[in-house]
Each structure stands twice: as C-alpha cells, then as structure tokens.
Enzyme design. Structure first.
Site, mmCIF file in Angstrom:
data_model
loop_
_atom_site.group_PDB
_atom_site.id
_atom_site.type_symbol
_atom_site.label_atom_id
_atom_site.label_comp_id
_atom_site.label_asym_id
_atom_site.label_seq_id
_atom_site.Cartn_x
_atom_site.Cartn_y
_atom_site.Cartn_z
ATOM 1 C CG LEU A 34 -2.027 -1.108 1.179
ATOM 2 C CD1 LEU A 34 -3.000 -0.929 2.338
ATOM 3 C CD2 LEU A 34 -2.800 -1.169 -0.147
ATOM 4 C CB ALA A 82 6.576 -2.759 -10.007
ATOM 5 C CB SER A 84 4.299 1.373 -12.013
ATOM 6 O OG SER A 84 3.340 2.309 -11.569
ATOM 7 C CB THR A 133 6.865 -2.529 -18.876
ATOM 8 O OG1 THR A 133 6.797 -1.503 -19.854
ATOM 9 C CG2 THR A 133 8.276 -2.478 -18.293
ATOM 10 C CG ASP A 134 5.782 -1.735 -24.268
ATOM 11 O OD1 ASP A 134 5.891 -1.057 -23.226
ATOM 12 O OD2 ASP A 134 5.103 -1.367 -25.247
ATOM 13 C CD GLU A 135 7.769 2.474 -20.215
ATOM 14 O OE1 GLU A 135 8.744 3.113 -19.833
ATOM 15 O OE2 GLU A 135 6.604 2.767 -19.911
ATOM 16 C CE1 TYR A 159 8.072 0.470 -14.158
ATOM 17 C CE2 TYR A 159 8.035 1.159 -16.463
ATOM 18 C CZ TYR A 159 7.545 0.363 -15.435
ATOM 19 O OH TYR A 159 6.544 -0.548 -15.688
ATOM 20 C CB SER A 160 12.452 0.859 -18.893
ATOM 21 O OG SER A 160 13.403 1.844 -19.184
ATOM 22 C CE LYS A 163 8.236 -4.376 -14.259
ATOM 23 N NZ LYS A 163 7.472 -5.033 -13.165
ATOM 24 C CG ASN A 258 2.240 10.409 -25.740
ATOM 25 O OD1 ASN A 258 1.737 9.279 -25.735
ATOM 26 N ND2 ASN A 258 3.404 10.670 -25.175
ATOM 27 C CG ASP A 290 10.368 15.067 -24.888
ATOM 28 O OD1 ASP A 290 9.534 14.485 -24.155
ATOM 29 O OD2 ASP A 290 10.688 14.650 -26.015
ATOM 30 N NE ARG A 291 8.514 10.580 -18.806
ATOM 31 C CZ ARG A 291 7.516 9.707 -18.991
ATOM 32 N NH1 ARG A 291 7.540 8.852 -19.988
ATOM 33 N NH2 ARG A 291 6.495 9.707 -18.178
HETATM 34 P P1 NAD Z 1 0.727 0.620 -9.822
HETATM 35 O O1 NAD Z 1 1.809 1.593 -9.497
HETATM 36 O O2 NAD Z 1 -0.649 1.123 -10.086
HETATM 37 O O3 NAD Z 1 0.601 -0.449 -8.647
HETATM 38 C C1 NAD Z 1 1.708 -1.022 -8.016
HETATM 39 C C2 NAD Z 1 1.230 -1.719 -6.758
HETATM 40 O O4 NAD Z 1 2.379 -2.330 -6.136
HETATM 41 C C3 NAD Z 1 0.634 -0.765 -5.716
HETATM 42 O O5 NAD Z 1 -0.560 -1.311 -5.198
HETATM 43 C C4 NAD Z 1 1.708 -0.677 -4.649
HETATM 44 O O6 NAD Z 1 1.170 -0.440 -3.339
HETATM 45 C C5 NAD Z 1 2.361 -2.041 -4.746
HETATM 46 N N1 NAD Z 1 3.741 -2.039 -4.258
HETATM 47 C C6 NAD Z 1 4.724 -1.168 -4.583
HETATM 48 N N2 NAD Z 1 5.856 -1.486 -3.913
HETATM 49 C C7 NAD Z 1 5.578 -2.604 -3.179
HETATM 50 C C8 NAD Z 1 6.341 -3.421 -2.315
HETATM 51 N N3 NAD Z 1 7.649 -3.136 -2.040
HETATM 52 N N4 NAD Z 1 5.762 -4.497 -1.752
HETATM 53 C C9 NAD Z 1 4.458 -4.795 -2.020
HETATM 54 N N5 NAD Z 1 3.677 -4.038 -2.808
HETATM 55 C C10 NAD Z 1 4.234 -2.957 -3.400
HETATM 56 O O7 NAD Z 1 1.286 -0.229 -11.041
HETATM 57 P P2 NAD Z 1 0.487 -0.852 -12.277
HETATM 58 O O8 NAD Z 1 0.355 0.176 -13.322
HETATM 59 O O9 NAD Z 1 -0.716 -1.549 -11.773
HETATM 60 O O10 NAD Z 1 1.551 -1.921 -12.803
HETATM 61 C C11 NAD Z 1 1.586 -3.243 -12.245
HETATM 62 C C12 NAD Z 1 2.721 -4.016 -12.888
HETATM 63 O O11 NAD Z 1 2.538 -4.058 -14.298
HETATM 64 C C13 NAD Z 1 4.096 -3.378 -12.657
HETATM 65 O O12 NAD Z 1 5.022 -4.408 -12.427
HETATM 66 C C14 NAD Z 1 4.388 -2.658 -13.956
HETATM 67 O O13 NAD Z 1 5.782 -2.607 -14.191
HETATM 68 C C15 NAD Z 1 3.685 -3.554 -14.956
HETATM 69 N N6 NAD Z 1 3.213 -2.888 -16.182
HETATM 70 C C16 NAD Z 1 2.466 -1.748 -16.109
HETATM 71 C C17 NAD Z 1 1.996 -1.166 -17.299
HETATM 72 C C18 NAD Z 1 1.112 0.065 -17.261
HETATM 73 O O14 NAD Z 1 0.790 0.611 -18.321
HETATM 74 N N7 NAD Z 1 0.668 0.537 -16.118
HETATM 75 C C19 NAD Z 1 2.288 -1.734 -18.531
HETATM 76 C C20 NAD Z 1 3.054 -2.894 -18.565
HETATM 77 C C21 NAD Z 1 3.496 -3.465 -17.378
#
Ligand code: NAD
Length: 352
Positions: A34, A82, A84, A133-135, A159-160, A163, A258, A290-291
């Site tokens: 959380l 993660a 993210s 992720t695809d990143e 981040y990427s 991952k 975007n 830009d980022r």
């Molecule tokens: P998010 O940031 O919405 O959620 C991450 C969750 O992980 C949160 O509930 C957070 O409380 C929990 N968390 C973080 N650190 C923690 C820890 N140390 N221990 C336990 N829980 C922890 O992320 P999301 O967008 O739902 O992404 C979920 C996964 O999917 C990630 O691994 C991300 O890399 C991957 N992903 C996301 C996307 C995207 O577009 N959002 C695309 C591809 C892959």
C-alpha cells in the site's frame, strides 16, 4: 487454485483480482505494501468475498513472504508489485531499484524455497508469473518495426532498467534453479482506477478542472494502448495456460501519438461534459519540455499470445477510451480520495 497476487491494490493488480474473483473460482491472496499507488478502494466490489484475502506486506520482507507462502500455499504467483511511474523514477530511482529489483529477487528466493519443498505433482503445476513492460526494449526507430519476444533489451529510464533487471532475474531463476516461470511484457495500459499521475487520467482530471493539459515535447511519441481489463484477461490466460520458460508480449494493436490521445480525450469530454465557457478542452493543451531520455515509439507484436493461447483484446482504443472517460466522470470521488492531498497532479520529472 490458490493465486498469490503481489501489487493487487494497484491499477493492473486490482483489475486482475476483480477478474479472478468475478470470472473464476480461485482463491486470491493480495500481498501489497500500500504505497501511494495502492488503493484498497479499487477492490471494494470484491473485498468481502470469501475467496479474497489481503495482507499488507512488503515484497522485500523475506520473513513475511515466507510466512505468507507457508500459510496460503499458492499454486500460482502473479507478481505485479512495482514502482511503476517513469517520472518518479527520474526524480528518485532508489525506490525503483529496491522494490523492482531487490523485491523481485526476494520474492524469487521465497518462491524457490517454497517450490523446492512441494510434492512432485504440486511442483510440476506451480507457476511464477512475472508481469513486466514493453519499455524494457527501449524505443523503435522505424515506423513499422514491432517488439517481439526476442527483441534485445535496451531500457532507457531508471524504471525500465529496473524492470529489465527483474526480468533477467526471473529468467535466471528458471535457467539456474528450474523455477517454473512465465514472463509477460505489456504495452501501456489505461482504464478505470488508474492513478491520476498517468497520462490519460491526468488529462481527464486537469481538463475537468480547466487546468493546462501538459504534453511532453511535440507530443509525437507513439505508444501502444491496451484496456486494463483486456490485460487482466491476458494475464490470467498466461498464468494458467502459458508454457513454462516462455515470454509473451501483450499489446492492444492501438498505436497512437500522445497528442492524438489527448485530443481524443478532449473530444469525448466536449461531448459528455461541455465546458461552461463554451471553449473546447483542446484549447487547454500546453506543450512542455520533453521528458529526459523520452522514448519515441513503442509498438508490440502480440501475435504469439494470440496464436498460442488464443488471446486478443476485446476493446478498441475508441471504445475503451470512452468507457474510461465515462468511468472518471462517474468516479471523481475515488480520484479525490486516492490523491489524499499528497499528490496534486503536478509533473514529477525534470520536464515541467
Ligand atoms: P501501480 O503503481 O498502479 O501499482 C503497483 C502496486 O504495487 C501498488 O498497489 C503498490 O502499493 C504495490 N507495491 C509497490 N511497492 C511494493 C512493495 N515493495 N511491496 C508490495 N507491494 C508494493 O502499477 P500498475 O500500473 O498496476 O503496474 C503493475 C505491474 O505491471 C508493474 O510491475 C508494472 O511494471 C507492470 N506494467 C504496467 C503497465 C502500465 O501501463 N501501467 C504496462 C506494462 C506493465
């Protein structure tokens, strides 16, 4: 089955858990620390269900994870926890290294010890599903190139890179120790319950407040968009039917610049909630620096998962985006509560 989901209070994790409770008969243990991104309110529709359990724990905490594995006896682990958000990783990478790399390592070690002590039959059906992720592939030069499961890794942001590291660890635990793993790499998700720092909810909420709509650079960066409920369905398919040791790319076949995403949101809002001053939402678009390290184009070849596991997305970008805008219009209270006063939709990266 008993399915242990890490990060189940996040955007994608909560969609996975809603899917598991509503569409399957499996028992679910949600293990989530959380952080600011985790919101149990996203799970309110299933949280009273007898097959749903939640424990607040950190995936870096070896002792807690060991105890949870021993008590819950998972058949499948779906690892989504993660850090993210790319902008946050540029400002403060430490937490990304810790959670995404050390946390995944800790979860792998606990899973390996648990798996090694299972009976022969249980051992053969256990699966560790790493969600990525695809990143990790970096960006694409050509206009027609696509990321496949064999595209070399070339991550650009902290981040990427974190991952990518976690993906390598997962594959090493398979190769070295035989842990049964599957890996998925997915494109940008969007949909309900997306934390308001990400592009689509940020634009919807800023637009409704009459605030500027900040678009990085010239807005021509291309992303492939997937509706989060389609992703949840794909993840379940891979967790249950994916072949051990395999990687599956997941994408929406929706490549968009975007700037076009933002303009489409503006058009839907013009129709559903016209501005009182008679102006269009598009007039709020503002281009910002830009980022740093911004990848130009991501595009996924998702033909393997379609061919081998029979999955393809149900939503087009147009239908999914309309559903998403409607959801935010109907759930502004959720947005206000998850923001909790600590995050006010400011841009977190260097480029403001
Ligand atoms: P998010 O940031 O919405 O959620 C991450 C969750 O992980 C949160 O509930 C957070 O409380 C929990 N968390 C973080 N650190 C923690 C820890 N140390 N221990 C336990 N829980 C922890 O992320 P999301 O967008 O739902 O992404 C979920 C996964 O999917 C990630 O691994 C991300 O890399 C991957 N992903 C996301 C996307 C995207 O577009 N959002 C695309 C591809 C892959």
């Amino acid at each position: 089955m008993n399915i242990l989901v890490t990060g189940g209070a996040g955007f994608i994790g909560s969609a996975v858990i809603r899917y598991l409770i509503n569409e399957t008969e499996h028992h679910v243990l949600n293990v989530d620390k959380l952080t600011y991104a985790g919101n149990l309110e996203s799970l309110i529709s299933v949280s009273d269900h007898a097959r749903y359990h939640f424990v607040q724990a950190d995936i870096c905490d070896h002792a807690s994870l060991t105890r949870l594995f021993s008590e819950f006896q998972p058949d499948v682990v779906m690892h989504l926890a993660a850090e993210s958000h790319v902008d946050r990783s540029i400002d403060s990478p430490a937490e990304f290294i810790h959670t995404n790399i050390v946390g995944t390592y800790t979860l792998l070690e606990v899973s390996r010890k648990y798996w090694q002590n299972l009976s022969k039959i249980e051992k053969s059906s256990f699966k560790f599903h790493h969600i990525s992720t695809d990143e990790v592939y970096g960006d694409l030069d050509g206009i027609t190139d696509l990321f496949t499961e064999t595209t070399p890794y070339l991550p650009s942001s902290p981040y990427s890179a974190s991952k990518a590291s976690s993906d390598h660890l997962v594959r090493a635990w398979h190769r070295t120790y035989g842990l049964p793993v599957v890996v998925t790499n997915c494109s940008n998700n969007y949909g309900p319950y997306h934390f308001p720092e990400k592009l689509i909810p940020l634009m919807i909420l800023n637009a409704l407040d009459g605030k500027p709509l900040p678009v990085y650079g010239n807005g021509r960066q291309i992303r492939d968009w997937l509706f989060v409920e389609d992703h949840a369905c794909a993840l379940y398919r891979v967790a249950t039917e994916g072949l051990v040791g395999e990687t599956y790319n997941i994408g929406g076949h929706n490549e968009k610049q975007n700037i076009d995403v933002v303009k489409t949101i503006c058009k839907i809002l013009d129709e559903l909630k016209p501005r009182l001053n008679g102006q269009t939402y598009e007039s709020l678009i503002t281009f910002v620096n830009d980022r740093p390290g911004h990848d130009l184009r991501y595009a996924i070849d998702a033909s393997k998962i379609e061919r081998e596991l029979g999955w393809k997305p149900q939503e087009s970008f147009e239908t999914g985006l309309r559903k998403t805008v409607e959801w935010y219009l109907n759930n502004l209270e959720w947005c206000h509560r998850v923001q909790d006063g600590s995050y006010q939709r400011e841009s977190l990266g260097e480029a403001v």
